[in-house]
Design an enzyme around this catalytic site. Structure first.
Site, PDB file in Angstrom:
ATOM      1  N   ARG A   1       0.828  -1.201   0.000  1.00 44.14           N
ATOM      2  CA  ARG A   1       0.000   0.000   0.000  1.00 44.14           C
ATOM      3  C   ARG A   1       0.870   1.262   0.000  1.00 44.14           C
ATOM      4  O   ARG A   1       0.511   2.272  -0.608  1.00 44.14           O
ATOM      5  CB  ARG A   1      -0.982  -0.013   1.168  1.00 44.14           C
ATOM      6  CG  ARG A   1      -2.244   0.748   0.876  1.00 44.14           C
ATOM      7  CD  ARG A   1      -3.243   0.652   1.999  1.00 44.14           C
ATOM      8  NE  ARG A   1      -4.342  -0.265   1.732  1.00 44.14           N
ATOM      9  CZ  ARG A   1      -5.395   0.011   0.966  1.00 44.14           C
ATOM     10  NH1 ARG A   1      -5.499   1.180   0.365  1.00 44.14           N
ATOM     11  NH2 ARG A   1      -6.347  -0.877   0.778  1.00 44.14           N
TER      12      ARG A   1
ATOM     13  N   GLU B   1     -10.500   5.095   6.778  1.00 44.31           N
ATOM     14  CA  GLU B   1      -9.096   5.486   6.793  1.00 44.31           C
ATOM     15  C   GLU B   1      -8.749   6.770   6.034  1.00 44.31           C
ATOM     16  O   GLU B   1      -7.897   7.531   6.488  1.00 44.31           O
ATOM     17  CB  GLU B   1      -8.243   4.342   6.211  1.00 44.31           C
ATOM     18  CG  GLU B   1      -8.273   3.091   7.053  1.00 44.31           C
ATOM     19  CD  GLU B   1      -7.679   1.902   6.306  1.00 44.31           C
ATOM     20  OE1 GLU B   1      -8.336   1.398   5.379  1.00 44.31           O
ATOM     21  OE2 GLU B   1      -6.559   1.502   6.645  1.00 44.31           O
TER      22      GLU B   1
HETATM   23  N1  MTE Z   1     -13.269   4.215  14.145  1.00 44.83           N
HETATM   24  C1  MTE Z   1     -13.347   3.901  15.451  1.00 44.83           C
HETATM   25  N2  MTE Z   1     -14.202   4.585  16.233  1.00 44.83           N
HETATM   26  N3  MTE Z   1     -12.577   2.912  15.997  1.00 44.83           N
HETATM   27  C2  MTE Z   1     -11.680   2.201  15.234  1.00 44.83           C
HETATM   28  O1  MTE Z   1     -11.001   1.318  15.739  1.00 44.83           O
HETATM   29  N4  MTE Z   1     -10.691   1.885  12.988  1.00 44.83           N
HETATM   30  C3  MTE Z   1     -10.400   2.507  11.706  1.00 44.83           C
HETATM   31  C4  MTE Z   1     -11.673   3.063  11.077  1.00 44.83           C
HETATM   32  N5  MTE Z   1     -12.386   3.859  12.031  1.00 44.83           N
HETATM   33  C5  MTE Z   1     -11.568   2.518  13.842  1.00 44.83           C
HETATM   34  C6  MTE Z   1     -12.424   3.544  13.346  1.00 44.83           C
HETATM   35  C7  MTE Z   1      -9.792   1.595  10.745  1.00 44.83           C
HETATM   36  S1  MTE Z   1      -8.132   1.327  10.835  1.00 44.83           S
HETATM   37  C8  MTE Z   1     -10.518   0.985   9.759  1.00 44.83           C
HETATM   38  S2  MTE Z   1      -9.785   0.010   8.609  1.00 44.83           S
HETATM   39  C9  MTE Z   1     -11.965   1.160   9.661  1.00 44.83           C
HETATM   40  O2  MTE Z   1     -12.488   1.973  10.701  1.00 44.83           O
HETATM   41  C10 MTE Z   1     -12.618  -0.206   9.706  1.00 44.83           C
HETATM   42  O3  MTE Z   1     -13.986  -0.145   9.664  1.00 44.83           O
HETATM   43  P1  MTE Z   1     -14.811  -0.064   8.296  1.00 44.83           P
HETATM   44  O4  MTE Z   1     -14.155  -0.967   7.326  1.00 44.83           O
HETATM   45  O5  MTE Z   1     -16.157  -0.537   8.697  1.00 44.83           O
HETATM   46  O6  MTE Z   1     -14.767   1.351   7.894  1.00 44.83           O
HETATM   47  N1  LUZ Z   2      -5.400  -4.887   5.602  1.00 45.15           N
HETATM   48  C1  LUZ Z   2      -5.052  -5.765   4.663  1.00 45.15           C
HETATM   49  C2  LUZ Z   2      -5.589  -3.603   5.328  1.00 45.15           C
HETATM   50  O1  LUZ Z   2      -4.866  -6.929   4.970  1.00 45.15           O
HETATM   51  N2  LUZ Z   2      -4.953  -5.346   3.392  1.00 45.15           N
HETATM   52  C3  LUZ Z   2      -5.140  -4.078   3.027  1.00 45.15           C
HETATM   53  O2  LUZ Z   2      -5.032  -3.745   1.859  1.00 45.15           O
HETATM   54  C4  LUZ Z   2      -5.465  -3.148   4.023  1.00 45.15           C
HETATM   55  N3  LUZ Z   2      -5.639  -1.873   3.733  1.00 45.15           N
HETATM   56  C5  LUZ Z   2      -5.928  -1.018   4.695  1.00 45.15           C
HETATM   57  C6  LUZ Z   2      -6.037  -1.467   5.994  1.00 45.15           C
HETATM   58  N4  LUZ Z   2      -5.890  -2.751   6.300  1.00 45.15           N
HETATM   59 MO1  MOS Z   3      -7.639  -0.646   9.441  1.00 38.77          MO
HETATM   60  S1  MOS Z   3      -5.609  -0.344   9.452  1.00 38.77           S
HETATM   61  O1  MOS Z   3      -7.605  -1.437   7.951  1.00 38.77           O
HETATM   62  O2  MOS Z   3      -7.762  -1.898  10.514  1.00 38.77           O
END
Ligand code: MTE
Ligand code: LUZ
Ligand code: MOS
Length: 762
Positions: free
Chosen positions: A310, A713
């Site tokens: 990434r 993200e």
């Molecule tokens: N928001 C909250 N409140 N707590 C979390 O741990 N994790 C983040 C984001 N927002 C997180 C968060 C991360 S790293 C990701 S990948 C996404 O939420 C995952 O959830 P989604 O795929 O449903 O958006």
């Molecule tokens: N996790 C993963 C991730 O396994 N592959 C991904 O591409 C990725 N991208 C964002 C966050 N977590």
């Molecule tokens: Mo988020 S770093 O994809 O859990």
């Protein structure tokens, strides 16, 4: 659509009234034992002996488990099998687990930890990725993403700038530390309740370590008190340890890490150190970009290969660069294996290109924003990894942000302030972002949903998605509500359980709602169609009559009938119609060839542009973020409250990474920043005084859930702008200085950057 009018987080009331249950709130059975982890207090060593007898002799201690007690494979590596659950011969990082104490109480378990003796032969410790690379200590062979021909392109450039850029680690600091609870089940199996983003990952690894088939391991997750990537892979070891202890003692076992141990034993965001070379035409068009990127992977692979991919994909951010060669080197050091963290290597890649643009602008005597704007992606441009941009919103977002926040006027205002103030300096930066949505590992882009409609009309939805505060359960419930035409109270999104949702991907890559929501939509649509067929007979409707489910009533040709949702479900049940449905969703169109590093890894991209303004006190080094103003691409958001919360939280976390959070290891590999007294995260005083996140108009997304875009993200990356705004403010104070491209720009570093050279001269 009716769901689009919903505007709240369905857990909000429970959260603020303290009624939401987390792992530690679980009522555990009487006789539950408590586990504590004995870990290495050296970063690199051979283990000569490990004496657990004195700990075991203590009254109330039920077991002390080491590598010898593992019946299956002592292996937890997900991508590369290079990490033991409990080290047996060699220690690779300070904090590496060596033994598990299982005791009547937590206090007793911790007391016994002090009685374990570990005799070691120390080995040299490496904490610097470049040093590891020099010694060829790599996680895997280097990877390169390239397009065009950089070598030939340099000759066409009017300006070429070379330098080095570095970004630091970041501690996840989820409110709920890592933990799990496990009970032995009939037939030699286990049930594990885990605070994990990946219940299937826990199940798979537990089965491997315990020597069990996956069907004897049930994993259940209700919700997490935050994950942020730190529980994508690294919730697994603690869950497996609890299960190992439960099987060994035939008792229920709970294992929760105290904060300091969590900080010491778990990996963080990957620090990066990179060399770059950027070439531009006189008028600011970027022709070529080359980078050698050293990733600090830590002592084992964990998710580092994926994170590195990434970084390589996102190291041109939202710019079109025709000639690119980016090589990533994953370096093996003696710190805890670094892991997923919001953005997953993307932020590090974007910081690098922004650093390169900053230096180029400095050299050319222009604003960085001029170079940024001139190179924004357009429809039809190809990324270095081969994907062609579609429905590109880079320019739309930039122009919308400029129209809303007036970049030129902000520039003028800041210049006037700086001319009038000697010690206080303001800086601004424009920060565009572009983030690809989908797991870069194509295979992971699948999800499933199981919906039961019970005979009383209530609806139960199970998917592979894990709720960690981000509101995925709200979006899944909204999806079921929209398709079935039922109210919030009628739908319950259940815990995430491997017996109800099998072979799930972790909830990560911002794709949790997309993937699991789409699966929910498919299952709900099948149920709706079956129920409407029943309604058609009940209402003696003919083929031309339009029947819809809305507000828990069947409507015929736009008019309410007296067939309610409850009546319809009951009727279907009496007619023995199937009231359950399971569905699978696999993201279409995506593919990627790992040998050429070319393909279409992402379903779509998320864009946006931020304007960030800061004020630096150049005498004291302290600073404030005055404002963060953003136009962000949410697609067609179907829950603005949840999405705004995600954007604001991510921005704050991004600013923290870029400005104040500093992970520091001593030369011997011990984490120095292992408490909140030494690791500074943003608090309310560090929050931007003004934050304005607006929704980009005219963004459609046929590949997203109900036309929305993933949100978790991408907004994190706006935080990068805070770093460059600080650089600009500092530059206003010391126009002669060449400031290092090194994040975070902590107040301490502001001072050393501003005065070190001055002091040397004096
Ligand atoms: N928001 C909250 N409140 N707590 C979390 O741990 N994790 C983040 C984001 N927002 C997180 C968060 C991360 S790293 C990701 S990948 C996404 O939420 C995952 O959830 P989604 O795929 O449903 O958006
Ligand atoms: N996790 C993963 C991730 O396994 N592959 C991904 O591409 C990725 N991208 C964002 C966050 N977590
Ligand atoms: Mo988020 S770093 O994809 O859990």
């Amino acid at each position: 659509m009716n769901t689009h009018s919903h505007n709240k987080h369905f857990d909000a009331a429970r959260h603020v009234s303290g009624l939401s249950q987390f792992l530690d709130d679980m009522t555990v059975p009487e006789g539950t034992l408590h586990a504590a982890v004995f870990y290495a207090k050296t970063a690199h060593a051979h283990i000569r002996s490990l004496n657990t007898a004195p700990a075991l002799a203590l009254e109330g201690i039920h077991a002390v488990l080491t590598a010898k007690d593992i019946r299956g494979e002592n292996q937890i590596g997900g991508i590369i099998p290079d990490e033991q659950l409990l080290a047996d011969k060699d220690i690779h990082f300070w904090g590496q687990p060596l033994a598990i104490v299982v005791a009547e109480t937590q206090v007793l378990a911790r007391e016994a930890l002090h009685l374990i003796e570990c005799d070691i032969e120390a080995l040299p410790v490496i904490t610097n990725p470049r040093e590891a690379a020099a010694q060829n200590l790599l996680i895997m062979p280097p990877r390169t993403v390239q397009c065009g021909n950089v070598d030939e392109a340099w000759a066409k450039c009017d300006v070429i700038v070379e330098d080095k850029a570095e970004s630091g680690g970041q501690e996840h600091l989820y409110l709920e530390t890592q933990g799990a609870f496990s009970v032995p089940t009939e037939g030699g199996g286990v049930k594990i309740v885990s605070s994990t983003q990946g219940p299937t990952a826990v199940q798979r690894t537990a089965a491997r370590v315990l020597g069990l088939p996956m069907h004897l391991v049930e994993v259940d997750t209700l919700r997490l008190g935050g994950g942020f990537g730190g529980k994508e892979d690294q919730a697994t070891p603690w869950a497996v340890m609890a299960a190992l202890a439960a099987l060994a003692t035939k008792r229920a076992v709970k294992l929760v890490l105290p904060r300091q141990e969590d900080m010491r034993m778990t990996g963080k965001r990957h620090p990066y150190s990179s060399d770059f070379k950027i070439g531009l035409t006189r008028d600011g068009k970027i022709l070529a970009f080359e980078a050698t990127i050293y990733q600090d992977a830590g002592a084992a692979a964990d998710l580092s290969p994926g994170v590195l991919d990434r970084t390589l994909f996102h190291c041109t951010n939202s710019y079109f660069i025709p000639n690119v060669r980016a090589t990533g080197i994953s370096c093996k050091t003696n710190v805890p294996p670094n892991t997923a963290f919001r953005g997953f290597g993307g932020p590090q890649g974007m910081f690098l290109i922004e650093a390169a643009i900053y230096r180029a602008a400095e050299q050319m005597g222009v604003e960085a924003s001029e170079i940024q704007r001139k190179n924004l992606l357009r429809d039809g441009d190809t990324f270095a990894y081969g994907q062609v941009t579609e429905r590109c919103q880079a320019e739309n977002a930039w122009k919308s942000a400029d129209a809303a926040f007036d970049f030129a006027n902000a520039q003028k205002r800041v210049a006037a302030f700086n001319a009038a103030n000697l010690l206080q300096k303001k800086g601004i930066a424009v920060q565009p972002i572009c983030f690809g949505i989908s797991f870069t590992n194509t295979m992971m882009n699948q999800a499933s949903a199981l919906i039961h409609v019970y005979s009383d009309g209530s609806v139960s939805v199970s998917t592979g998605a894990v709720e960690m505060g981000q509101g995925v359960n709200t979006k899944i419930a909204q999806t079921a509500m929209a398709v079935l035409g039922v109210n919030e109270e009628t739908v319950k999104v259940q815990s995430t359980n491997t017996s109800r949702a099998a072979n799930t991907s972790p909830t990560a890559a911002s794709a949790g709602a997309d993937l699991n929501g789409q699966a929910t939509k498919l299952a709900a649509e099948a149920l709706r169609d079956r129920l409407l067929a029943v309604a058609r007979k009940e209402l003696a409707a003919n083929e031309n009559d339009e029947l819809v489910l809305q507000n828990e009533i069947v409507r015929k040709n736009g008019v309410n009938t007296d067939l309610t949702w409850k009546k319809l479900v009951h009727t279907a049940f009496m007619q023995r119609v199937k009231l359950s449905e399971q569905a699978q969703y696999s993201t279409p169109l995506i593919h990627f060839d790992k040998t050429t590093m070319q393909g279409r890894p992402f379903a779509y991209h998320v864009y946006g542009t931020a304007l960030i303004e800061v004020t630096v006190d150049c005498l004291r080094g302290i600073y404030e973020v005055d404002s963060v103003q953003v136009v962000h691409d949410f697609g067609q958001s179907f829950n603005r409250t949840v999405d705004l919360g995600q954007a604001e939280g991510a921005i704050m976390q991004g600013i923290g990474w870029m400005t104040m959070e500093e992970v520091i290891y001593a030369e011997n590999g011990r984490l120095l920043t292992d408490a909140l007294s030494t690791y500074k995260i943003p608090d309310i005083y560090a929050a931007p005084k003004h934050i304005d996140v607006r929704f980009l108009e005219n963004s459609d997304n046929p590949l997203g859930l109900m036309n929305s875009k993933a949100v978790g993200e991408p907004p994190f990356m706006y935080g990068i702008g805070a770093y460059f705004a600080l650089m600009n403010a500092m530059k206003a104070f010391r126009p002669d200085a060449t400031l290092l491209l090194k994040a975070p720009m902590s107040p301490e570093r502001v001072l050393t950057e501003l005065y070190e050279t001055v002091m040397e001269i004096a």
